[in-house]
Scaffold this motif. Structure first.
Motif, PDB file in Angstrom:
ATOM      1  N   THR A  54       0.727  -1.095  -0.149  1.00  0.00           N
ATOM      2  CA  THR A  54       0.019   0.040   0.066  1.00  0.00           C
ATOM      3  C   THR A  54       0.859   1.212   0.054  1.00  0.00           C
ATOM      4  O   THR A  54       1.760   1.484   0.916  1.00  0.00           O
ATOM      5  N   GLY A  55       0.424   2.248  -1.018  1.00  0.00           N
ATOM      6  CA  GLY A  55       1.492   3.348  -0.992  1.00  0.00           C
ATOM      7  C   GLY A  55       2.738   3.361  -1.742  1.00  0.00           C
ATOM      8  O   GLY A  55       3.463   4.381  -1.888  1.00  0.00           O
ATOM      9  N   TYR A  56       2.974   2.148  -1.987  1.00  0.00           N
ATOM     10  CA  TYR A  56       4.182   2.018  -2.822  1.00  0.00           C
ATOM     11  C   TYR A  56       4.238   0.789  -3.871  1.00  0.00           C
ATOM     12  O   TYR A  56       4.194  -0.578  -3.510  1.00  0.00           O
ATOM     13  N   THR A  90       9.243  11.916   0.319  1.00  0.00           N
ATOM     14  CA  THR A  90       8.170  11.793   1.298  1.00  0.00           C
ATOM     15  C   THR A  90       7.445  10.655   0.361  1.00  0.00           C
ATOM     16  O   THR A  90       7.038  11.028  -0.794  1.00  0.00           O
ATOM     17  N   TRP A  91       6.955   9.478   0.888  1.00  0.00           N
ATOM     18  CA  TRP A  91       6.090   8.557   0.540  1.00  0.00           C
ATOM     19  C   TRP A  91       4.684   8.848   1.603  1.00  0.00           C
ATOM     20  O   TRP A  91       5.006   8.797   2.703  1.00  0.00           O
ATOM     21  N   THR A  92       3.597   8.870   0.893  1.00  0.00           N
ATOM     22  CA  THR A  92       2.330   9.005   1.643  1.00  0.00           C
ATOM     23  C   THR A  92       1.730   7.814   1.759  1.00  0.00           C
ATOM     24  O   THR A  92       1.509   6.918   0.862  1.00  0.00           O
ATOM     25  N   ALA A  93       1.053   7.520   2.969  1.00  0.00           N
ATOM     26  CA  ALA A  93       0.544   6.312   3.415  1.00  0.00           C
ATOM     27  C   ALA A  93       0.839   4.854   3.219  1.00  0.00           C
ATOM     28  O   ALA A  93       0.222   4.248   2.290  1.00  0.00           O
ATOM     29  N   ILE A  94       2.266   4.910   3.290  1.00  0.00           N
ATOM     30  CA  ILE A  94       2.796   3.639   2.847  1.00  0.00           C
ATOM     31  C   ILE A  94       2.766   2.848   3.847  1.00  0.00           C
ATOM     32  O   ILE A  94       3.203   2.690   5.098  1.00  0.00           O
ATOM     33  N   THR A 127       7.387   0.615   7.885  1.00  0.00           N
ATOM     34  CA  THR A 127       5.828   1.340   7.425  1.00  0.00           C
ATOM     35  C   THR A 127       4.856   0.774   8.021  1.00  0.00           C
ATOM     36  O   THR A 127       4.756  -0.459   8.009  1.00  0.00           O
ATOM     37  N   ASN A 128       3.969   1.575   8.174  1.00  0.00           N
ATOM     38  CA  ASN A 128       2.622   1.385   8.812  1.00  0.00           C
ATOM     39  C   ASN A 128       1.378   1.847   8.608  1.00  0.00           C
ATOM     40  O   ASN A 128       0.620   1.896   9.275  1.00  0.00           O
TER      41      ASN A 128
END
Length: 146
Positions: A54-56, A90-94, A127-128
């Motif tokens: 998720t997110g990546y 920055t990565w969002t919601a990963i 990541t969480n």
């Protein structure tokens, strides 16, 4: 935050086949299954350990790979080093596993053609589902000693 240059990346910078300022330079995230090797040449050498979740979204053209913004090259007379730096990424919601390394590379037409420049040890970021920001070292993403 330790970083290591790949031989192929150094050679391509010296030969001006990589133009840090003008080329599309990206960063991808890989897990602890990756063992850095200065002989790696292309993204295809490291993609097997790229995060996914998720997110990546990994892989060539995947949304997980971020273009470096505000790229600069310079030198520091006080440290006797030249450097390559950029704005933090920055990565969002990963939620894609544990980040062990950030791999900096020049994106070309596919992973087998995209040369790797450096790997940066990010000290295992778990990541969480929240945002993750890689804060590049104040001395630069990579440095070259004089």
């Amino acid at each position: 935050m330790a970083s290591n240059l790949y031989q192929e990346g150094i050679l391509r910078i010296i030969n001006r086949n990589i133009d840090i300022a003008a080329d599309t330079i990206k960063v991808m995230l890989v897990g602890s299954g990756y063992t850095p090797n200065k002989d790696h040449q292309f993204v295809s050498d490291v993609v097997g350990s790229e995060l996914s979740g998720t997110g990546y979204t990994g892989g060539y053209g995947g949304s997980g790979r971020k273009a470096l913004a505000s790229k600069v090259m310079g030198k520091s007379d006080s440290t006797d080093k030249a450097y390559i730096d950029a704005a933090d990424s920055t990565w969002t919601a990963i939620n894609a596993g544990t980040i062990a390394w950030a791999i900096v590379f020049k994106e070309i037409t596919n992973d087998a053609s995209s040369p790797v420049i450096a790997n940066v040890d990010v000290a295992d970021i778990v990541t969480n589902g929240g945002d993750v920001t890689i804060q590049w070292d104040a001395a630069g993403i990579v440095t070259f000693a004089a």
